[in-house]
Design an enzyme around this catalytic site. Sequence first.
Site, short mmCIF file in Angstrom:
data_model
loop_
_atom_site.label_atom_id
_atom_site.label_comp_id
_atom_site.label_asym_id
_atom_site.label_seq_id
_atom_site.Cartn_x
_atom_site.Cartn_y
_atom_site.Cartn_z
N LYS A 38 0.84 -1.21 0.00
CA LYS A 38 0.00 0.00 0.00
C LYS A 38 0.88 1.26 0.00
O LYS A 38 0.74 2.13 -0.85
CB LYS A 38 -0.90 0.00 1.24
CG LYS A 38 -1.60 1.32 1.48
CD LYS A 38 -2.42 1.31 2.74
CE LYS A 38 -1.67 1.57 4.01
NZ LYS A 38 -1.35 2.99 4.28
N ASN A 39 1.81 1.32 0.95
CA ASN A 39 2.62 2.54 1.06
C ASN A 39 3.58 2.69 -0.11
O ASN A 39 4.07 3.78 -0.38
CB ASN A 39 3.41 2.53 2.38
CG ASN A 39 2.50 2.72 3.57
OD1 ASN A 39 1.33 3.07 3.42
ND2 ASN A 39 3.01 2.48 4.77
N CYS A 41 -4.58 12.49 13.33
CA CYS A 41 -5.09 11.18 12.98
C CYS A 41 -5.60 10.54 14.27
O CYS A 41 -5.49 11.14 15.33
CB CYS A 41 -4.06 10.34 12.26
SG CYS A 41 -2.89 9.58 13.32
N ARG A 43 -8.64 -0.30 4.19
CA ARG A 43 -7.70 0.69 3.64
C ARG A 43 -6.37 0.03 3.27
O ARG A 43 -5.67 0.55 2.39
CB ARG A 43 -7.41 1.77 4.69
CG ARG A 43 -8.57 2.67 4.97
CD ARG A 43 -8.17 3.77 5.92
NE ARG A 43 -7.02 4.50 5.38
CZ ARG A 43 -6.41 5.49 6.02
NH1 ARG A 43 -6.82 5.86 7.21
NH2 ARG A 43 -5.38 6.11 5.47
N ARG A 78 -3.77 10.59 4.69
CA ARG A 78 -2.69 11.58 4.75
C ARG A 78 -1.75 11.51 3.56
O ARG A 78 -1.14 12.50 3.17
CB ARG A 78 -1.87 11.36 6.02
CG ARG A 78 -2.66 11.46 7.28
CD ARG A 78 -1.78 11.10 8.45
NE ARG A 78 -0.60 11.94 8.47
CZ ARG A 78 -0.59 13.18 8.92
NH1 ARG A 78 -1.66 13.71 9.42
NH2 ARG A 78 0.53 13.89 8.89
N ASP A 138 4.42 0.20 12.14
CA ASP A 138 3.20 -0.41 11.59
C ASP A 138 3.00 -1.87 12.00
O ASP A 138 1.99 -2.47 11.62
CB ASP A 138 3.20 -0.28 10.05
CG ASP A 138 2.89 1.14 9.60
OD1 ASP A 138 2.50 1.96 10.45
OD2 ASP A 138 3.04 1.43 8.40
N ARG A 142 -0.06 14.43 13.66
CA ARG A 142 0.97 13.96 12.72
C ARG A 142 1.31 15.16 11.84
O ARG A 142 0.71 15.37 10.81
CB ARG A 142 0.44 12.79 11.88
CG ARG A 142 0.44 11.48 12.64
CD ARG A 142 -0.18 10.37 11.85
NE ARG A 142 0.68 9.82 10.81
CZ ARG A 142 0.29 8.85 9.99
NH1 ARG A 142 -0.92 8.35 10.08
NH2 ARG A 142 1.11 8.39 9.07
N PRO A 143 2.31 15.93 12.27
CA PRO A 143 2.60 17.18 11.58
C PRO A 143 3.13 16.97 10.16
O PRO A 143 3.59 15.88 9.81
CB PRO A 143 3.67 17.83 12.46
CG PRO A 143 4.24 16.74 13.29
CD PRO A 143 3.21 15.66 13.40
N VAL A 144 3.08 18.05 9.36
CA VAL A 144 3.65 18.02 8.01
C VAL A 144 4.68 19.13 7.86
O VAL A 144 5.00 19.55 6.76
CB VAL A 144 2.56 18.13 6.91
CG1 VAL A 144 1.75 16.87 6.79
CG2 VAL A 144 1.65 19.34 7.16
N ASP A 145 5.19 19.61 9.01
CA ASP A 145 6.12 20.75 8.98
C ASP A 145 7.36 20.47 8.12
O ASP A 145 7.85 21.35 7.42
CB ASP A 145 6.54 21.12 10.42
CG ASP A 145 7.14 19.95 11.18
OD1 ASP A 145 6.58 18.83 11.10
OD2 ASP A 145 8.17 20.12 11.84
C1 UD1 Z 1 4.52 6.61 6.68
C2 UD1 Z 1 3.62 5.43 6.42
C3 UD1 Z 1 3.00 4.94 7.72
C4 UD1 Z 1 4.08 4.66 8.75
C5 UD1 Z 1 5.02 5.85 8.90
C6 UD1 Z 1 6.20 5.55 9.78
C7 UD1 Z 1 2.83 5.89 4.20
C8 UD1 Z 1 1.69 6.29 3.32
N1 UD1 Z 1 2.57 5.85 5.51
O1 UD1 Z 1 3.71 7.67 7.21
O2 UD1 Z 1 2.27 3.75 7.44
O3 UD1 Z 1 3.49 4.39 9.99
O4 UD1 Z 1 5.52 6.24 7.60
O5 UD1 Z 1 6.96 4.52 9.24
O6 UD1 Z 1 3.88 5.58 3.72
N2 UD1 Z 1 7.00 13.94 11.34
C9 UD1 Z 1 7.14 15.27 11.72
N3 UD1 Z 1 6.98 16.22 10.75
C10 UD1 Z 1 6.68 15.94 9.46
C11 UD1 Z 1 6.53 14.57 9.09
C12 UD1 Z 1 6.71 13.61 10.05
O7 UD1 Z 1 7.42 15.57 12.87
O8 UD1 Z 1 6.55 16.85 8.64
C13 UD1 Z 1 7.18 12.87 12.36
C14 UD1 Z 1 5.91 12.05 12.60
O9 UD1 Z 1 5.05 12.67 13.53
C15 UD1 Z 1 6.50 10.74 13.09
C16 UD1 Z 1 7.80 10.62 12.29
O10 UD1 Z 1 8.09 11.92 11.82
O11 UD1 Z 1 6.81 10.83 14.45
C17 UD1 Z 1 7.74 9.67 11.12
O12 UD1 Z 1 6.60 9.97 10.34
P1 UD1 Z 1 6.59 9.78 8.77
O13 UD1 Z 1 7.71 8.89 8.39
O14 UD1 Z 1 6.52 11.11 8.11
O15 UD1 Z 1 5.21 9.06 8.52
P2 UD1 Z 1 4.29 9.14 7.26
O16 UD1 Z 1 5.09 9.40 6.03
O17 UD1 Z 1 3.13 10.02 7.55
#
Ligand code: UD1
Length: 420
Positions: free
Chosen positions: A22-23, A116, A396, A92, A304, A121-124
């Site tokens: 999926k990912n 979530c 999903r 997301r 996961d 789950r920030p996107v900063d």
């Molecule tokens: C992806 C996977 C999800 C998995 C996760 C961690 C997909 C679609 N989803 O989610 O199944 O659980 O990786 O392996 O591939 N973070 C920040 N700022 C940001 C982005 C992330 O602080 O802008 C933090 C998150 O809160 C978390 C860590 O970084 O603590 C890792 O998250 P991230 O690897 O970004 O997860 P996703 O890409 O959302």
Amino acid sequence: MDKFVIEGGRRLSGKLSVSGAKNGSLALMPASLLAPGFYHLYNTPNLNDIWTMSRLISSMGVNCDFEGSTLTIDSREITSFEAPYEHVKKMRASFYVLGPLVSRFGKARVSLPGGCAWGPRPVDLHLKGLEKLGAEINIEGGYVNAQAKKLIGANFHFDISSVGATGNVLMAATLAKGTTLLTNAAIEPEITALEEMLVKMGAKINGVGTTTLEIEGVDELFPVDETTIPDRIEAATYLIAAAMTKGEITLENIIPAHLPVVFSKLGETGCQLQVYKDSVYLKMDDLPKPVDLVTSVYPGIPTDIQAQWTAYMMLADGVSKVTDTIYHDRFMHIPELLRLGADINVIENAAIIQGGKKLTGAVVMSSDLRASASLILAALVAEGESEILRIYHIDRGYENIEDKLNAIGASVKRVKTDLI
Ligand code: UD1
């Protein structure tokens, strides 16, 4: 709405083929926005999240056509640069479209995903990375508006290793002017697979599969065909399911190199494993030994599988600790596991599991994808019948899960319900 009715206590035995990740597919599909044309994505799993991504890019003018596990994408015409809330709130990974759109078209409007089920789950990092490449970003009305005449290569360090942010900034950098250096980039196999696809499309990336990526921007990219890698999380889930039922399983269509820590942890619990080129055989004769688990970035134990491991450890004769260092609050499954008879305490970012308690069937509720998987695993071994509500979460991310489990001896029925 559907629910699962599961009769516990059956030994699982047999052979299963693992679906595409999926990912993995969710990262490859938005890459089609980087270059106009036809793409064939083989081994794409038929899952709700994939449909959500299809609908999202279709809303931008892309045509998505599924035949079996082949997804054909026609991205010759992009007519919109917006990812509306209705799609992003469902998933997301929709945020992945931001980088390709702003890089190729100089503009994008993408809804912020919000929180979530288990917390923020920030996107900063996605935004900081794109800003470093010169995108002007402002947030208004719950949307990220990004624009740039032309992105310019730059150095960017990810303070936290992030799968999504790496994918987003990397895709953007492929069409930027000049060289981008990304450090502490994620090396999860799904990101490496994206890098490989981008290279096939004509991107110039040094350091594929490593934490340091040097991307020399090119003027244009070209459409390609690609095969999605097998789903390592689905594989781990079925291995744990077989182990929990003192069963045996052969899993085909895996990449063993993506799973060594999972194999080794299962081995520690007492499972016998034989690993082949693209398959694995697991047999378990006893209850598992208690084995602690700490999630971390790849090649560590994936967050996961944290919930599924917690379910597994409910069977161990002793105490074990499951710590999540990626998502500190990802424990929504615990109160539901307690309803089946488990003895688990959550302390900070760890679940302390006192194994060996009698588990009996109950009605439980899914809160997110992997939480649902853990409830299904627990129900497979609980005495009597369990009902799992809100299984739209499992749809999903696990392709035909009830068919797959039933094929190896489980009793899982999908039933319509008014209960929500
Ligand atoms: C992806 C996977 C999800 C998995 C996760 C961690 C997909 C679609 N989803 O989610 O199944 O659980 O990786 O392996 O591939 N973070 C920040 N700022 C940001 C982005 C992330 O602080 O802008 C933090 C998150 O809160 C978390 C860590 O970084 O603590 C890792 O998250 P991230 O690897 O970004 O997860 P996703 O890409 O959302």
